[in-house]
Design a protein around this motif. Structure first.
Motif, PDB file in Angstrom:
ATOM      1  N   ASN A   1     -22.420  28.040  51.040  1.00 33.02           N
ATOM      2  CA  ASN A   1     -22.954  29.318  51.509  1.00 33.02           C
ATOM      3  C   ASN A   1     -21.981  30.471  51.302  1.00 33.02           C
ATOM      4  O   ASN A   1     -21.421  31.014  52.243  1.00 33.02           O
ATOM      5  N   SER A   2     -21.796  30.862  50.062  1.00 31.73           N
ATOM      6  CA  SER A   2     -20.977  32.034  49.761  1.00 31.73           C
ATOM      7  C   SER A   2     -21.891  33.169  49.334  1.00 31.73           C
ATOM      8  O   SER A   2     -23.015  32.946  48.871  1.00 31.73           O
ATOM      9  N   ASP A   3     -21.403  34.376  49.474  1.00 31.59           N
ATOM     10  CA  ASP A   3     -22.170  35.554  49.061  1.00 31.59           C
ATOM     11  C   ASP A   3     -21.749  36.055  47.689  1.00 31.59           C
ATOM     12  O   ASP A   3     -22.541  36.688  46.986  1.00 31.59           O
TER      13      ASP A   3
ATOM     14  N   ARG B   1     -18.782  36.187  52.223  1.00 35.13           N
ATOM     15  CA  ARG B   1     -17.935  35.052  51.846  1.00 35.13           C
ATOM     16  C   ARG B   1     -17.746  35.019  50.331  1.00 35.13           C
ATOM     17  O   ARG B   1     -18.683  35.261  49.581  1.00 35.13           O
ATOM     18  N   VAL B   2     -16.532  34.661  49.925  1.00 33.51           N
ATOM     19  CA  VAL B   2     -16.204  34.606  48.499  1.00 33.51           C
ATOM     20  C   VAL B   2     -15.831  33.179  48.117  1.00 33.51           C
ATOM     21  O   VAL B   2     -14.958  32.565  48.745  1.00 33.51           O
ATOM     22  N   SER B   3     -16.496  32.627  47.089  1.00 37.21           N
ATOM     23  CA  SER B   3     -16.079  31.354  46.492  1.00 37.21           C
ATOM     24  C   SER B   3     -15.633  31.642  45.073  1.00 37.21           C
ATOM     25  O   SER B   3     -16.214  32.484  44.391  1.00 37.21           O
ATOM     26  N   SER B   4     -14.595  30.941  44.637  1.00 38.64           N
ATOM     27  CA  SER B   4     -14.030  31.278  43.328  1.00 38.64           C
ATOM     28  C   SER B   4     -13.597  30.039  42.568  1.00 38.64           C
ATOM     29  O   SER B   4     -13.251  29.017  43.146  1.00 38.64           O
ATOM     30  N   MET B   5     -13.642  30.175  41.239  1.00 34.03           N
ATOM     31  CA  MET B   5     -13.072  29.185  40.319  1.00 34.03           C
ATOM     32  C   MET B   5     -12.147  29.948  39.388  1.00 34.03           C
ATOM     33  O   MET B   5     -12.568  30.464  38.357  1.00 34.03           O
TER      34      MET B   5
ATOM     35  N   ASN C   1     -13.601  22.521  51.167  1.00 31.12           N
ATOM     36  CA  ASN C   1     -14.005  23.834  50.655  1.00 31.12           C
ATOM     37  C   ASN C   1     -15.005  24.501  51.576  1.00 31.12           C
ATOM     38  O   ASN C   1     -14.980  25.722  51.759  1.00 31.12           O
ATOM     39  N   GLY C   2     -15.899  23.706  52.178  1.00 28.94           N
ATOM     40  CA  GLY C   2     -16.844  24.265  53.147  1.00 28.94           C
ATOM     41  C   GLY C   2     -16.128  24.833  54.351  1.00 28.94           C
ATOM     42  O   GLY C   2     -16.470  25.918  54.848  1.00 28.94           O
ATOM     43  N   ALA C   3     -15.107  24.120  54.836  1.00 26.09           N
ATOM     44  CA  ALA C   3     -14.338  24.601  55.988  1.00 26.09           C
ATOM     45  C   ALA C   3     -13.595  25.890  55.657  1.00 26.09           C
ATOM     46  O   ALA C   3     -13.515  26.809  56.480  1.00 26.09           O
ATOM     47  N   ILE C   4     -13.059  25.987  54.427  1.00 26.36           N
ATOM     48  CA  ILE C   4     -12.353  27.208  54.004  1.00 26.36           C
ATOM     49  C   ILE C   4     -13.305  28.404  54.028  1.00 26.36           C
ATOM     50  O   ILE C   4     -12.916  29.522  54.384  1.00 26.36           O
ATOM     51  N   LEU C   5     -14.581  28.160  53.674  1.00 24.31           N
ATOM     52  CA  LEU C   5     -15.575  29.230  53.690  1.00 24.31           C
ATOM     53  C   LEU C   5     -16.115  29.519  55.085  1.00 24.31           C
ATOM     54  O   LEU C   5     -16.940  30.415  55.256  1.00 24.31           O
TER      55      LEU C   5
END
Length: 421
Positions: A183-185, A107-111, A131-135
């Motif tokens: 919970n992103s990697d 999983r990717v989270s970004s700013m 944002n949690g749902a998107i991930l």
């Protein structure tokens, strides 16, 4: 994909067409096409705008290749237009590459910019769940994290207010907290911490170090602040004009960046084509200004900044002196320093003087310097004789615990410069 890698980038290219694509309506597009066929001016173009041909392209990325392993913290540095933000957009799947392959595991989270991924009409709390749902997280998983997110963000008082009413600083605090706790990697960070206050920036750096070390998250961090790159990253990639010019040790990468980047590293030894600043008299003209005794232009608290000034006089001047105004990368004046000694000079003669200055009060960062020669007139007033912007560039690295706290608004007067030769 190699099991040890979470990101593999193989010969990735990203090409953009220059100019406006499409006129907004079928009629407008037909009008523009017919004008091009007849070699006429586009009737739908803005007055004074540059007209681009259909084949004019720009390569934002040109054959980028590298791999990233789990738990690595990678610094991505380079000048404006080097391709850093474009690369992060590709990794975030905001856009697709023109050529090449990107393989991402996890999983990717970004700013990527302030407010990315937030819906303005939703409250801060609702945006956390969004944002949690998107991930791909379930509501139960977000419930377990929500209190930690709110506490870290320092936005508890406003968490149930629509985020369209948030300041840019509040946006950054909540967005970073969401990216760091969900919970992103892989975390992608693009210079957004520059909006937050200094204390929160340090808090974010500490959090990223913690999640990389304790949770095994992979971080790719873009910044022009070399001190935060040193604190956070264990490897650094330098981009220039869409190409990777270095991939490896952090300190060596920073040295390469500072030596090559035209904005932060060039030592304008030849002032012929530089912009003249506050030019009020042609009695004295500067020829060159150069740092002495340092190849990488990096200074710590214990080191003096030594530089040599060369100048020539067109007229006799009785009382001539020199001051330096120090700017940060955002063009803000951070400090000033003046030489207390006055000298006299003769028309038609050239001079060289060596000065030294203590830069300990400055916070860590890269600084540009505006040198100004000035004279004292018969009634004690100061007249600027010659100035060049920017004169030289250096990096200051603090070794004391005052980092993150000093010299935010340019009200610092450094100790007087000393002429030593």
């Amino acid at each position: 994909m190699d099991n040890s890698n979470v990101i593999e980038i193989d010969n990735v290219k990203k090409q953009y067409r220059l100019g406006t694509i499409g006129g907004g309506t079928l009629r407008g597009d037909l009008q523009s096409w017919w004008a091009r066929v007849r070699h006429k001016e586009d009737p739908n173009s803005m007055v004074g705008s540059k007209q681009y041909g259909r084949n004019e392209k720009f390569m934002a990325l040109d054959g980028v290749s590298f791999n990233v392993k789990k738990g690595e913290t990678i610094g991505l540095i380079g000048g404006n237009g080097a391709g850093k933000s474009t690369l992060l957009k590709l990794l975030s799947r905001v856009t697709a590459p023109t050529e090449g392959e990107l393989r991402i595991k996890g999983r990717v989270s970004s700013m990527l910019e302030v407010g990315t991924g937030f819906h303005g009409e939703l409250t801060g709390r609702e945006n956390v769940y969004l944002n949690g749902a998107i991930l791909g997280m379930k509501r139960r998983e977000v419930d377990e994290k929500i209190e930690d997110i709110i506490e870290f963000s320092e936005c508890r008082q406003f968490i149930d207010t629509p985020v369209k009413r948030y300041s840019s600083g509040m946006f950054v605090k909540l967005a970073f907290s969401v990216a760091a706790h969900l919970n992103s990697d892989i975390m992608l960070m693009d210079e957004v911490l520059a909006v937050g206050d200094m204390a929160f920036q340090k808090k974010c750096i500490d959090k990223m170090i913690s999640v990389a070390r304790d949770e095994g998250k992979t971080i790719i961090y873009v910044s022009h602040n070399m001190q935060t790159i040193r604190q956070l990253c264990n490897r650094c990639i330098v981009l220039r004009k869409g190409k990777v010019i270095f991939n490896g040790d952090v300190d060596k990468a920073i040295d390469i960046y500072l030596r090559n980047d035209e904005i932060t590293s060039k030592l304008f030894n030849d002032f012929t084509d530089c912009h003249k600043f506050n030019f009020l008299t042609d009695k004295v003209m500067m020829d060159s200004l150069e740092i002495l005794g340092k190849e990488n232009c990096r200074f710590k608290d214990s080191e003096k900044l030594r530089f040599r000034l060369s100048f020539r006089c067109n007229e006799d001047v009785e009382k001539l002196s020199f001051r330096m105004m120090i700017h940060n990368s955002d063009q803000m004046v951070m400090a000033t320093s003046s030489c207390i000694d006055f000298m006299s000079c003769k028309a038609g003669e050239s001079y060289k003087r060596i000065f030294e200055m203590d830069v300990t009060p400055l916070a860590s960062g890269v600084y540009k310097v505006l040198p100004v020669l000035f004279e004292l007139n018969e009634i004690g007033g100061v007249i600027d004789a010659d100035g060049v912007y920017p004169g030289l560039v250096f990096e200051h690295e603090k070794t004391t615990q005052l980092d993150w706290k000093c010299n935010l608004y340019g009200d610092t007067v450094l100790e007087d410069m000393i002429c030593v030769g």
